[in-house]
Design a protein around this motif. Sequence first.
Motif, mmCIF file in Angstrom:
data_model
loop_
_atom_site.group_PDB
_atom_site.id
_atom_site.type_symbol
_atom_site.label_atom_id
_atom_site.label_comp_id
_atom_site.label_asym_id
_atom_site.label_seq_id
_atom_site.Cartn_x
_atom_site.Cartn_y
_atom_site.Cartn_z
ATOM 1 N N THR A 20 0.847 -1.185 0.000
ATOM 2 C CA THR A 20 0.000 0.000 0.000
ATOM 3 C C THR A 20 0.881 1.232 0.000
ATOM 4 O OG1 THR A 20 -1.705 -1.150 1.262
ATOM 5 C CG2 THR A 20 -1.840 1.252 1.186
ATOM 6 N N VAL A 21 0.544 2.190 -0.845
ATOM 7 C CA VAL A 21 1.217 3.482 -0.832
ATOM 8 C C VAL A 21 0.182 4.555 -0.507
ATOM 9 C CG1 VAL A 21 3.015 2.760 -2.417
ATOM 10 C CG2 VAL A 21 0.980 3.853 -3.316
ATOM 11 N N TYR A 22 0.666 5.627 0.102
ATOM 12 C CA TYR A 22 -0.234 6.624 0.660
ATOM 13 C C TYR A 22 0.032 8.001 0.075
ATOM 14 C CZ TYR A 22 -0.914 2.920 4.047
ATOM 15 O OH TYR A 22 -1.188 1.711 4.643
ATOM 16 N N CYS A 23 -1.027 8.789 0.078
ATOM 17 C CA CYS A 23 -0.969 10.160 -0.426
ATOM 18 C C CYS A 23 -1.779 11.004 0.556
ATOM 19 C CB CYS A 23 -1.591 10.196 -1.822
ATOM 20 S SG CYS A 23 -1.708 11.813 -2.573
ATOM 21 N N ASN A 24 -1.098 11.909 1.264
ATOM 22 C CA ASN A 24 -1.745 12.641 2.348
ATOM 23 C C ASN A 24 -1.590 14.146 2.197
ATOM 24 O OD1 ASN A 24 -2.546 10.336 4.095
ATOM 25 N ND2 ASN A 24 -0.351 10.010 4.174
ATOM 26 N N SER A 25 -2.587 14.866 2.671
ATOM 27 C CA SER A 25 -2.550 16.320 2.612
ATOM 28 C C SER A 25 -3.352 16.900 3.764
ATOM 29 C CB SER A 25 -3.132 16.805 1.282
ATOM 30 O OG SER A 25 -3.168 18.213 1.243
ATOM 31 N N SER A 26 -3.059 18.127 4.107
ATOM 32 C CA SER A 26 -3.881 18.849 5.080
ATOM 33 C C SER A 26 -4.990 19.625 4.376
ATOM 34 C CB SER A 26 -3.014 19.814 5.904
ATOM 35 O OG SER A 26 -2.369 20.732 5.046
ATOM 36 N N LEU A 46 -4.189 6.525 -14.206
ATOM 37 C CA LEU A 46 -4.704 5.224 -13.780
ATOM 38 C C LEU A 46 -6.170 5.335 -13.349
ATOM 39 C CD1 LEU A 46 -1.679 3.988 -11.612
ATOM 40 C CD2 LEU A 46 -2.274 3.290 -13.943
ATOM 41 N N VAL A 47 -6.448 6.293 -12.475
ATOM 42 C CA VAL A 47 -7.801 6.403 -11.935
ATOM 43 C C VAL A 47 -8.038 7.797 -11.381
ATOM 44 C CG1 VAL A 47 -7.363 5.811 -9.517
ATOM 45 C CG2 VAL A 47 -9.460 5.021 -10.595
ATOM 46 N N THR A 48 -9.310 8.178 -11.297
ATOM 47 C CA THR A 48 -9.721 9.417 -10.627
ATOM 48 C C THR A 48 -10.739 9.055 -9.562
ATOM 49 O OG1 THR A 48 -9.406 10.730 -12.629
ATOM 50 C CG2 THR A 48 -10.835 11.648 -10.937
ATOM 51 N N VAL A 49 -10.551 9.577 -8.354
ATOM 52 C CA VAL A 49 -11.544 9.407 -7.296
ATOM 53 C C VAL A 49 -12.093 10.776 -6.934
ATOM 54 C CG1 VAL A 49 -10.837 7.197 -6.362
ATOM 55 C CG2 VAL A 49 -9.632 9.261 -5.634
ATOM 56 N N VAL A 50 -13.395 10.825 -6.701
ATOM 57 C CA VAL A 50 -14.071 12.114 -6.548
ATOM 58 C C VAL A 50 -14.832 12.224 -5.218
ATOM 59 C CG1 VAL A 50 -15.805 13.653 -7.540
ATOM 60 C CG2 VAL A 50 -14.342 12.308 -9.042
ATOM 61 N N THR A 51 -15.471 11.155 -4.822
ATOM 62 C CA THR A 51 -16.336 11.183 -3.647
ATOM 63 C C THR A 51 -15.587 10.688 -2.416
ATOM 64 O OG1 THR A 51 -18.199 10.670 -5.106
ATOM 65 C CG2 THR A 51 -18.552 10.423 -2.741
ATOM 66 N N GLY A 52 -15.756 11.376 -1.283
ATOM 67 C CA GLY A 52 -15.132 10.932 -0.044
ATOM 68 C C GLY A 52 -15.545 9.501 0.278
ATOM 69 N N GLY A 53 -14.547 8.659 0.591
ATOM 70 C CA GLY A 53 -14.826 7.266 0.888
ATOM 71 C C GLY A 53 -14.877 6.359 -0.329
ATOM 72 N N GLU A 54 -14.760 6.941 -1.497
ATOM 73 C CA GLU A 54 -14.872 6.156 -2.739
ATOM 74 C C GLU A 54 -13.744 5.137 -2.861
ATOM 75 O OE1 GLU A 54 -14.893 8.658 -6.188
ATOM 76 O OE2 GLU A 54 -15.282 7.015 -7.579
ATOM 77 N N GLN A 64 -8.421 4.214 -2.918
ATOM 78 C CA GLN A 64 -9.416 4.706 -1.970
ATOM 79 C C GLN A 64 -9.204 6.184 -1.743
ATOM 80 O OE1 GLN A 64 -9.762 2.378 1.564
ATOM 81 N NE2 GLN A 64 -11.585 3.444 2.237
ATOM 82 N N PHE A 65 -10.291 6.925 -1.665
ATOM 83 C CA PHE A 65 -10.269 8.340 -1.347
ATOM 84 C C PHE A 65 -10.757 8.485 0.085
ATOM 85 C CE2 PHE A 65 -9.494 12.518 -2.135
ATOM 86 C CZ PHE A 65 -10.406 13.305 -2.801
ATOM 87 N N GLY A 66 -10.040 9.225 0.913
ATOM 88 C CA GLY A 66 -10.434 9.376 2.299
ATOM 89 C C GLY A 66 -11.774 10.076 2.454
ATOM 90 N N ASP A 67 -12.443 9.806 3.570
ATOM 91 C CA ASP A 67 -13.764 10.386 3.811
ATOM 92 C C ASP A 67 -13.745 11.911 3.743
ATOM 93 O OD1 ASP A 67 -14.686 7.900 6.343
ATOM 94 O OD2 ASP A 67 -14.806 7.873 4.149
ATOM 95 N N ARG A 69 -11.650 13.665 2.020
ATOM 96 C CA ARG A 69 -11.066 14.051 0.724
ATOM 97 C C ARG A 69 -9.740 14.776 0.900
ATOM 98 N NH1 ARG A 69 -14.387 17.525 -2.300
ATOM 99 N NH2 ARG A 69 -15.683 17.956 -0.491
ATOM 100 N N LYS A 70 -8.961 14.327 1.900
ATOM 101 C CA LYS A 70 -7.620 14.885 2.094
ATOM 102 C C LYS A 70 -6.539 13.853 1.810
ATOM 103 C CE LYS A 70 -8.841 18.162 5.756
ATOM 104 N NZ LYS A 70 -8.542 18.574 7.147
ATOM 105 N N ASP A 71 -6.914 12.603 1.686
ATOM 106 C CA ASP A 71 -5.898 11.583 1.518
ATOM 107 C C ASP A 71 -6.424 10.454 0.652
ATOM 108 O OD1 ASP A 71 -7.107 11.363 4.551
ATOM 109 O OD2 ASP A 71 -7.118 9.441 3.492
ATOM 110 N N SER A 72 -5.483 9.657 0.160
ATOM 111 C CA SER A 72 -5.837 8.543 -0.712
ATOM 112 C C SER A 72 -4.796 7.453 -0.557
ATOM 113 C CB SER A 72 -5.888 9.010 -2.173
ATOM 114 O OG SER A 72 -6.257 7.951 -3.033
ATOM 115 N N SER A 73 -5.175 6.250 -0.925
ATOM 116 C CA SER A 73 -4.233 5.140 -0.891
ATOM 117 C C SER A 73 -4.377 4.301 -2.144
ATOM 118 C CB SER A 73 -4.462 4.278 0.358
ATOM 119 O OG SER A 73 -5.740 3.690 0.312
ATOM 120 N N LEU A 74 -3.272 3.643 -2.469
ATOM 121 C CA LEU A 74 -3.229 2.703 -3.592
ATOM 122 C C LEU A 74 -2.730 1.376 -3.034
ATOM 123 C CD1 LEU A 74 -2.794 1.491 -6.443
ATOM 124 C CD2 LEU A 74 -0.737 2.903 -6.622
ATOM 125 N N HIS A 75 -3.539 0.352 -3.160
ATOM 126 C CA HIS A 75 -3.161 -0.972 -2.685
ATOM 127 C C HIS A 75 -3.004 -1.893 -3.891
ATOM 128 C CE1 HIS A 75 -2.965 -4.338 0.155
ATOM 129 N NE2 HIS A 75 -3.720 -4.997 -0.706
#
Lengths: 114, 113
Positions: A20-26, A46-54, A64-67, A69-75
Amino acid sequence: TQLLEQSPQFLSIQEGENLTVYCNSSSVFSSLQWYRQEPGEGPVLLVTVVTGGEVKKLKRLTFQFGDARKDSSLHITAAQTGDTGLYLCAGATYSGGGADGLTFGKGTHLIIQP
Amino acid sequence: EPEVTQTPSHQVTQMGQEVILRCVPISNHLYFYWYRQILGQKVEFLVSFYNNEISEKSEIFDDQFSVERPDGSNFTLKIRSTKLEDSAMYFCASSGTPKNIQYFGAGTRLSVL
Protein backbone atom coordinates in the motif's frame (compact mmCIF):
# COMPACT_ATOMS: atom_id res chain seq x y z
CA THR A 1 0.04 26.36 -0.76
CA GLN A 2 -1.37 22.87 -1.12
CA LEU A 3 0.96 19.95 -0.61
CA LEU A 4 0.58 16.24 -1.23
CA GLU A 5 2.91 13.97 0.70
CA GLN A 6 3.46 10.50 -0.67
CA SER A 7 4.85 7.61 1.32
CA PRO A 8 6.90 5.63 1.15
CA GLN A 9 9.19 7.41 -1.29
CA PHE A 10 10.83 4.11 -2.26
CA LEU A 11 9.50 0.58 -1.91
CA SER A 12 11.10 -2.66 -3.02
CA ILE A 13 9.24 -5.93 -2.47
CA GLN A 14 9.12 -9.45 -3.83
CA GLU A 15 6.75 -10.53 -6.54
CA GLY A 16 3.51 -11.87 -5.09
CA GLU A 17 3.48 -9.61 -2.03
CA ASN A 18 0.87 -6.98 -1.29
CA LEU A 19 1.64 -3.31 -0.77
CA THR A 20 0.00 0.00 0.00
CA VAL A 21 1.22 3.48 -0.83
CA TYR A 22 -0.23 6.62 0.66
CA CYS A 23 -0.97 10.16 -0.43
CA ASN A 24 -1.74 12.64 2.35
CA SER A 25 -2.55 16.32 2.61
CA SER A 26 -3.88 18.85 5.08
CA SER A 27 -5.95 20.33 2.25
CA VAL A 28 -9.27 19.16 0.86
CA PHE A 29 -9.30 18.24 -2.82
CA SER A 30 -12.27 18.06 -5.15
CA SER A 31 -10.77 14.98 -6.79
CA LEU A 32 -7.60 13.01 -6.72
CA GLN A 33 -5.86 11.29 -9.59
CA TRP A 34 -3.31 8.49 -9.57
CA TYR A 35 -0.80 8.39 -12.41
CA ARG A 36 2.03 6.09 -13.34
CA GLN A 37 5.15 7.56 -14.92
CA GLU A 38 7.89 5.68 -16.73
CA PRO A 39 11.38 7.24 -17.07
CA GLY A 40 11.46 9.94 -19.75
CA GLU A 41 7.71 9.79 -20.36
CA GLY A 42 4.62 11.67 -19.28
CA PRO A 43 2.28 10.61 -16.47
CA VAL A 44 -0.32 8.06 -17.55
CA LEU A 45 -3.67 8.28 -15.79
CA LEU A 46 -4.70 5.22 -13.78
CA VAL A 47 -7.80 6.40 -11.93
CA THR A 48 -9.72 9.42 -10.63
CA VAL A 49 -11.54 9.41 -7.30
CA VAL A 50 -14.07 12.11 -6.55
CA THR A 51 -16.34 11.18 -3.65
CA GLY A 52 -15.13 10.93 -0.04
CA GLY A 53 -14.83 7.27 0.89
CA GLU A 54 -14.87 6.16 -2.74
CA VAL A 55 -13.13 2.90 -3.62
CA LYS A 56 -12.18 1.99 -7.18
CA LYS A 57 -10.62 -1.22 -8.40
CA LEU A 58 -8.46 -1.63 -11.48
CA LYS A 59 -7.60 -5.34 -11.69
CA ARG A 60 -5.15 -5.90 -8.81
CA LEU A 61 -5.02 -2.20 -7.91
CA THR A 62 -7.44 -0.73 -5.36
CA PHE A 63 -7.69 3.02 -4.90
CA GLN A 64 -9.42 4.71 -1.97
CA PHE A 65 -10.27 8.34 -1.35
CA GLY A 66 -10.43 9.38 2.30
CA ASP A 67 -13.76 10.39 3.81
CA ALA A 68 -12.56 13.97 4.25
CA ARG A 69 -11.07 14.05 0.72
CA LYS A 70 -7.62 14.89 2.09
CA ASP A 71 -5.90 11.58 1.52
CA SER A 72 -5.84 8.54 -0.71
CA SER A 73 -4.23 5.14 -0.89
CA LEU A 74 -3.23 2.70 -3.59
CA HIS A 75 -3.16 -0.97 -2.69
CA ILE A 76 -1.64 -3.56 -5.00
CA THR A 77 -2.45 -7.22 -4.46
CA ALA A 78 -0.02 -9.92 -5.54
CA ALA A 79 2.45 -7.49 -7.08
CA GLN A 80 4.02 -8.39 -10.40
CA THR A 81 7.31 -7.26 -11.94
CA GLY A 82 5.27 -5.27 -14.46
CA ASP A 83 3.99 -3.08 -11.63
CA THR A 84 7.48 -1.58 -11.24
CA GLY A 85 7.36 2.17 -11.81
CA LEU A 86 6.79 5.61 -10.33
CA TYR A 87 3.30 6.17 -8.93
CA LEU A 88 2.10 9.75 -8.58
CA CYS A 89 -0.92 11.17 -6.88
CA ALA A 90 -2.30 14.53 -7.98
CA GLY A 91 -5.08 16.60 -6.48
CA ALA A 92 -7.49 19.01 -8.11
CA THR A 93 -9.48 21.85 -6.59
CA TYR A 94 -12.13 23.71 -8.52
CA SER A 95 -11.98 27.48 -8.57
CA GLY A 96 -14.85 28.06 -10.97
CA GLY A 97 -15.47 27.63 -14.66
CA GLY A 98 -11.87 27.74 -15.84
CA ALA A 99 -9.11 25.17 -16.03
CA ASP A 100 -7.54 24.17 -12.73
CA GLY A 101 -4.00 22.88 -12.36
CA LEU A 102 -3.14 19.71 -10.50
CA THR A 103 -0.96 19.54 -7.40
CA PHE A 104 1.36 16.56 -7.61
CA GLY A 105 3.09 14.54 -4.92
CA LYS A 106 6.74 13.55 -5.30
CA GLY A 107 5.78 9.98 -6.08
CA THR A 108 6.51 6.48 -4.84
CA HIS A 109 9.22 4.56 -6.67
CA LEU A 110 8.05 0.95 -6.65
CA ILE A 111 10.33 -1.97 -7.52
CA ILE A 112 8.93 -5.47 -7.70
CA GLN A 113 11.66 -8.06 -7.59
CA PRO A 114 11.21 -11.48 -9.26
CA GLU B 1 -6.83 6.09 -28.81
CA PRO B 2 -6.56 9.91 -28.84
CA GLU B 3 -3.40 11.28 -27.29
CA VAL B 4 -1.63 14.53 -26.54
CA THR B 5 1.31 15.07 -28.88
CA GLN B 6 4.33 17.20 -28.04
CA THR B 7 7.17 18.39 -30.24
CA PRO B 8 10.10 18.38 -30.21
CA SER B 9 10.91 15.51 -27.86
CA HIS B 10 14.23 17.16 -27.01
CA GLN B 11 15.21 20.82 -27.42
CA VAL B 12 18.71 22.09 -26.78
CA THR B 13 19.22 25.84 -26.60
CA GLN B 14 21.70 28.43 -25.46
CA MET B 15 21.00 30.54 -22.40
CA GLY B 16 19.18 33.73 -23.37
CA GLN B 17 17.56 32.25 -26.46
CA GLU B 18 13.83 31.99 -27.04
CA VAL B 19 12.19 28.59 -27.30
CA ILE B 20 8.71 27.52 -28.31
CA LEU B 21 7.40 24.17 -27.16
CA ARG B 22 4.48 22.80 -29.12
CA CYS B 23 1.54 20.64 -28.17
CA VAL B 24 -1.43 19.21 -30.00
CA PRO B 25 -4.09 18.45 -27.36
CA ILE B 26 -6.77 15.80 -27.75
CA SER B 27 -9.07 17.15 -30.44
CA ASN B 28 -12.35 17.66 -28.55
CA HIS B 29 -10.76 18.91 -25.32
CA LEU B 30 -11.32 22.46 -24.14
CA TYR B 31 -8.89 22.81 -21.21
CA PHE B 32 -5.13 22.94 -21.69
CA TYR B 33 -2.21 22.91 -19.31
CA TRP B 34 1.56 23.14 -19.09
CA TYR B 35 3.59 21.50 -16.34
CA ARG B 36 7.30 21.09 -15.82
CA GLN B 37 9.40 18.51 -14.03
CA ILE B 38 12.97 19.29 -13.10
CA LEU B 39 15.10 16.14 -13.03
CA GLY B 40 14.47 14.19 -9.84
CA GLN B 41 11.73 16.54 -8.65
CA LYS B 42 7.95 16.51 -8.70
CA VAL B 43 5.70 17.61 -11.52
CA GLU B 44 4.85 21.31 -11.08
CA PHE B 45 1.90 23.19 -12.54
CA LEU B 46 2.76 26.19 -14.71
CA VAL B 47 -0.39 27.45 -16.39
CA SER B 48 -3.87 26.50 -17.53
CA PHE B 49 -5.82 27.83 -20.49
CA TYR B 50 -9.50 27.87 -21.35
CA ASN B 51 -11.69 29.84 -23.71
CA ASN B 52 -8.65 31.51 -25.29
CA GLU B 53 -7.28 32.92 -22.09
CA ILE B 54 -5.19 31.94 -19.11
CA SER B 55 -7.32 30.47 -16.30
CA GLU B 56 -4.68 29.99 -13.65
CA LYS B 57 -0.93 30.35 -13.38
CA SER B 58 1.63 29.44 -10.76
CA GLU B 59 4.45 31.53 -9.31
CA ILE B 60 6.82 29.82 -11.73
CA PHE B 61 4.97 31.28 -14.72
CA ASP B 62 6.55 34.72 -14.75
CA ASP B 63 6.87 37.30 -17.52
CA GLN B 64 9.39 35.14 -19.36
CA PHE B 65 6.66 32.62 -20.14
CA SER B 66 3.68 32.92 -22.44
CA VAL B 67 1.12 30.57 -23.93
CA GLU B 68 -0.84 30.73 -27.11
CA ARG B 69 -3.39 28.75 -29.03
CA PRO B 70 -2.57 30.05 -32.52
CA ASP B 71 -5.09 27.86 -34.34
CA GLY B 72 -7.68 25.22 -33.61
CA SER B 73 -5.23 22.46 -32.87
CA ASN B 74 -1.94 23.74 -31.41
CA PHE B 75 -1.11 24.99 -27.92
CA THR B 76 2.33 26.51 -27.40
CA LEU B 77 4.55 27.52 -24.50
CA LYS B 78 7.13 30.21 -25.21
CA ILE B 79 10.08 31.01 -22.98
CA ARG B 80 11.48 34.37 -24.08
CA SER B 81 14.98 34.29 -22.65
CA THR B 82 15.93 30.89 -21.31
CA LYS B 83 17.92 30.44 -18.13
CA LEU B 84 19.94 27.44 -17.01
CA GLU B 85 17.28 26.67 -14.38
CA ASP B 86 14.63 26.33 -17.10
CA SER B 87 16.16 22.96 -18.01
CA ALA B 88 13.43 20.43 -17.32
CA MET B 89 10.83 18.15 -18.88
CA TYR B 90 7.83 20.19 -19.98
CA PHE B 91 4.52 18.37 -20.17
CA CYS B 92 1.40 19.50 -21.95
CA ALA B 93 -1.96 18.16 -20.79
CA SER B 94 -5.55 18.53 -21.89
CA SER B 95 -8.94 17.69 -20.48
CA GLY B 96 -12.50 17.61 -21.67
CA THR B 97 -15.50 16.72 -19.56
CA PRO B 98 -15.01 16.16 -16.68
CA LYS B 99 -12.23 18.70 -16.71
CA ASN B 100 -10.38 17.21 -13.73
CA ILE B 101 -9.27 14.21 -15.79
CA GLN B 102 -6.11 15.46 -17.47
CA TYR B 103 -4.21 13.52 -20.11
CA PHE B 104 -0.52 14.17 -20.52
CA GLY B 105 1.81 14.18 -23.48
CA ALA B 106 5.17 12.42 -23.49
CA GLY B 107 6.94 15.70 -22.79
CA THR B 108 9.68 17.87 -24.25
CA ARG B 109 13.06 17.72 -22.62
CA LEU B 110 14.51 21.24 -22.62
CA SER B 111 18.25 21.53 -22.09
CA VAL B 112 19.60 25.06 -21.61
CA LEU B 113 23.36 25.32 -22.03
